[in-house]
Design a protein around this motif. Structure first.
Motif, PDB file in Angstrom:
ATOM      1  N   ASN A  93       0.781  -1.143   0.059  1.00  0.00           N
ATOM      2  CA  ASN A  93      -0.033  -0.027   0.144  1.00  0.00           C
ATOM      3  C   ASN A  93       0.689   1.458  -0.077  1.00  0.00           C
ATOM      4  O   ASN A  93       0.363   2.277  -0.609  1.00  0.00           O
ATOM      5  CB  ASN A  93      -1.002   0.028   1.026  1.00  0.00           C
ATOM      6  CG  ASN A  93      -2.111  -0.706   0.717  1.00  0.00           C
ATOM      7  OD1 ASN A  93      -2.677  -0.747  -0.224  1.00  0.00           O
ATOM      8  ND2 ASN A  93      -2.600  -1.554   1.706  1.00  0.00           N
ATOM      9  N   CYS A 110       1.238   3.614   2.257  1.00  0.00           N
ATOM     10  CA  CYS A 110       0.678   4.807   2.984  1.00  0.00           C
ATOM     11  C   CYS A 110       1.981   5.632   3.170  1.00  0.00           C
ATOM     12  O   CYS A 110       3.262   5.213   3.531  1.00  0.00           O
ATOM     13  CB  CYS A 110       0.081   4.274   4.435  1.00  0.00           C
ATOM     14  SG  CYS A 110      -1.439   3.351   4.241  1.00  0.00           S
ATOM     15  N   HIS A 143      -8.020  -3.418   6.099  1.00  0.00           N
ATOM     16  CA  HIS A 143      -7.793  -1.786   5.380  1.00  0.00           C
ATOM     17  C   HIS A 143      -9.067  -1.448   4.943  1.00  0.00           C
ATOM     18  O   HIS A 143      -9.824  -2.276   4.157  1.00  0.00           O
ATOM     19  CB  HIS A 143      -6.619  -1.911   4.317  1.00  0.00           C
ATOM     20  CG  HIS A 143      -6.406  -0.641   4.074  1.00  0.00           C
ATOM     21  ND1 HIS A 143      -7.059   0.199   3.331  1.00  0.00           N
ATOM     22  CD2 HIS A 143      -4.826  -0.367   3.887  1.00  0.00           C
ATOM     23  CE1 HIS A 143      -6.310   1.457   3.151  1.00  0.00           C
ATOM     24  NE2 HIS A 143      -4.846   1.119   3.484  1.00  0.00           N
ATOM     25  N   ARG A 174      -2.205   9.154   1.687  1.00  0.00           N
ATOM     26  CA  ARG A 174      -2.159   8.002   0.703  1.00  0.00           C
ATOM     27  C   ARG A 174      -2.963   6.717   1.160  1.00  0.00           C
ATOM     28  O   ARG A 174      -2.644   5.551   0.938  1.00  0.00           O
ATOM     29  CB  ARG A 174      -1.030   7.717   0.097  1.00  0.00           C
ATOM     30  CG  ARG A 174      -0.202   8.836  -0.507  1.00  0.00           C
ATOM     31  CD  ARG A 174       0.903   8.397  -1.362  1.00  0.00           C
ATOM     32  NE  ARG A 174       1.423   9.676  -1.810  1.00  0.00           N
ATOM     33  CZ  ARG A 174       2.273   9.675  -2.640  1.00  0.00           C
ATOM     34  NH1 ARG A 174       2.456   8.493  -3.412  1.00  0.00           N
ATOM     35  NH2 ARG A 174       2.939  10.842  -3.078  1.00  0.00           N
ATOM     36  N   ARG A 175      -4.085   7.006   1.961  1.00  0.00           N
ATOM     37  CA  ARG A 175      -4.952   5.828   2.542  1.00  0.00           C
ATOM     38  C   ARG A 175      -5.932   5.336   1.306  1.00  0.00           C
ATOM     39  O   ARG A 175      -6.428   3.988   1.524  1.00  0.00           O
ATOM     40  CB  ARG A 175      -5.612   6.061   3.748  1.00  0.00           C
ATOM     41  CG  ARG A 175      -4.703   6.484   4.901  1.00  0.00           C
ATOM     42  CD  ARG A 175      -4.121   5.233   5.319  1.00  0.00           C
ATOM     43  NE  ARG A 175      -5.053   4.372   6.001  1.00  0.00           N
ATOM     44  CZ  ARG A 175      -4.892   3.085   6.637  1.00  0.00           C
ATOM     45  NH1 ARG A 175      -3.464   2.469   6.295  1.00  0.00           N
ATOM     46  NH2 ARG A 175      -5.764   2.490   7.233  1.00  0.00           N
TER      47      ARG A 175
END
Ligand code: SF4
Length: 419
Positions: A137, A139, A216, A254-255
């Motif tokens: 991911n 983040c 998530h 940046r979730r």
């Protein structure tokens, strides 16, 4: 008999790996010691998710220098998230360390190369099983993908065999672990998902409970919610880190989801699983977080009322996108103030939620004894202490709650044991 000492900080994945490393060392003839001075092998399982954690690891390593100086035969090994791909640099910085090995790997000098093939000989009643390593991911604030690498799922059959063996050795409950368990399976041949894995594990005889973390919000599927709602062994407990209650901050983090999506997800979960216990994680003082944006987080927590909130003040981690591109411009005193405000709010909410359990009969898996009391957890993950002369480890008992606090419950065993 040679002795080993393992020092662990950080997440449950580190704790699970340390448990396995310890068990394997015992199979090799080592004996555990609580005194680092007496150990022949000292293993540090490190965490660098926050600067404060990394500082603790570095302090520990420095404190071991003199021990190594006075006992050159002492073996010093380091694993966990401190160990990244720049091994040469680490070796140069810490010449006293004999071995570095990456998290999830097994040190070749101990004769194995895969952590998964080593099981604790006597697992605790509630034990951990890693199902996916790494994270894709990125983040903006998080160092984990750089240290644990890209996502790598373990095959379903391998996990099922492992859980069966753990149950055979005494475990009653498993917590499936991953940085993002909702990504489970996308890299496997038939692309199973976490719901498929839960259905498979739910059929294992002797296994009483299944939990999993961490989820998530952008990846949690309706299929997974349905699995939690319908599979009898899957506990009604979900961890769903929101991190912030403001869309601009979520974007900077940046979730990959919005506050609106998060609210909708929680509403769907509560509609389908009314008794669910929810936990979340929050970061305060992210770069440029204004008072108004912080208040949005406070409002979200006040409205959604979680059972547990893990709150942390932002600290930049070298190598992350946020540390490169965003200025850490919320003053430390302000971060502390915001953190304290959320802790106070959550104490009030947890008090209200737990008070509702007063007088109720709850199912507890007894895990151990602390001083004169047994302790264990409910299906929803609440910590319960109870006094009883009985012999309970690994047993499911019914406890009548007589006292509540924001952090734990106390009660008395009723006669109807249900194991
Ligand atoms: S989902 Fe984000 S916060 Fe969690 S491990 Fe992956 S990058 Fe880090």
């Amino acid at each position: 008999m040679p002795q080993y000492y393992i020092w662990t900080i950080g997440c449950q994945m580190n704790k699970a790996e340390s448990e396995r490393l310890g068990s394997y060392l015992e199979q090799l003839g080592y004996q555990a010691t609580v005194s680092v001075e007496q150990a022949d092998l000292v293993l540090l399982n490190s965490c660098v998710v926050r600067q404060s954690a990394e500082n603790r690891v570095l302090n520990k390593l420095n404190s071991l220098k003199s021990l190594k100086g006075s006992r050159p035969n002492l073996i010093l090994a380091v694993t966990g998230c401190l160990v990244d791909s720049q091994l040469d640099q680490l070796k140069q910085s810490f010449p006293d360390v004999d071995y570095f090995f990456k998290p999830g790997e097994f040190p070749q000098w101990l004769g194995k190369d895969k952590m998964d093939s080593v099981l604790p000989r006597y697992p605790s009643p509630s034990t951990f099983v890693t199902i996916i390593q790494g994270c894709n991911n990125f983040c903006s604030y998080c160092i984990v993908p750089y240290r644990r690498g890209r996502e790598k799922s373990r095959p379903m059959a391998e996990i099922a065999d492992e859980v069966k063996e753990l149950v055979h050795r005494g475990a009653k409950e498993v917590t499936l672990l991953g940085q993002n368990v909702d990504s489970y399976g996308h890299d496997l041949p038939d692309r199973p998902d976490l719901a498929d894995l839960l259905s498979k594990l739910n059929t294992i005889e002797g296994l009483a409970r299944i939990r999993f973390l961490t989820n998530h919000p952008k990846d949690m599927s309706p299929r997974l919610i349905e699995a939690v709602a319908t599979l009898d062994k899957v506990c009604e407990q979900l961890s769903l880190p929101v991190q912030a209650g403001d869309n601009d901050i979520l974007r900077a983090m940046r979730r990959g989801y919005t506050v609106e999506h998060y609210y909708q997800l929680i509403n769907e979960i509560r509609k389908r699983i009314p008794e669910v216990a929810l936990s979340t994680d929050v970061i305060v003082g992210f770069p440029s977080e204004s008072e108004r944006q912080f208040q949005q987080t406070v409002d979200l927590l006040s409205e959604l009322k979680f059972d547990t909130v893990h709150v942390a003040a932002y600290s930049p981690r070298a190598g992350t996108i946020a540390s490169r591109e965003l200025e850490d411009n919320v003053p430390s005193a302000e971060k502390r103030k915001r953190l304290h405000k959320i802790e106070q709010l959550q104490e009030k909410i947890a008090t209200e939620i737990n008070t509702q359990l007063w007088g109720k009969l709850v199912e507890v898996l007894a895990e151990g004894r602390k001083e004169d009391k047994w302790w264990g957890r409910t299906r929803s993950g609440k910590l319960v202490f109870f006094s009883d002369p009985g012999d309970f480890p690994g047993k499911l008992v019914k406890v009548r709650i007589e006292k509540t606090s924001p952090w734990s419950l106390q009660g008395k065993v009723e006669l109807n044991r249900i194991d």
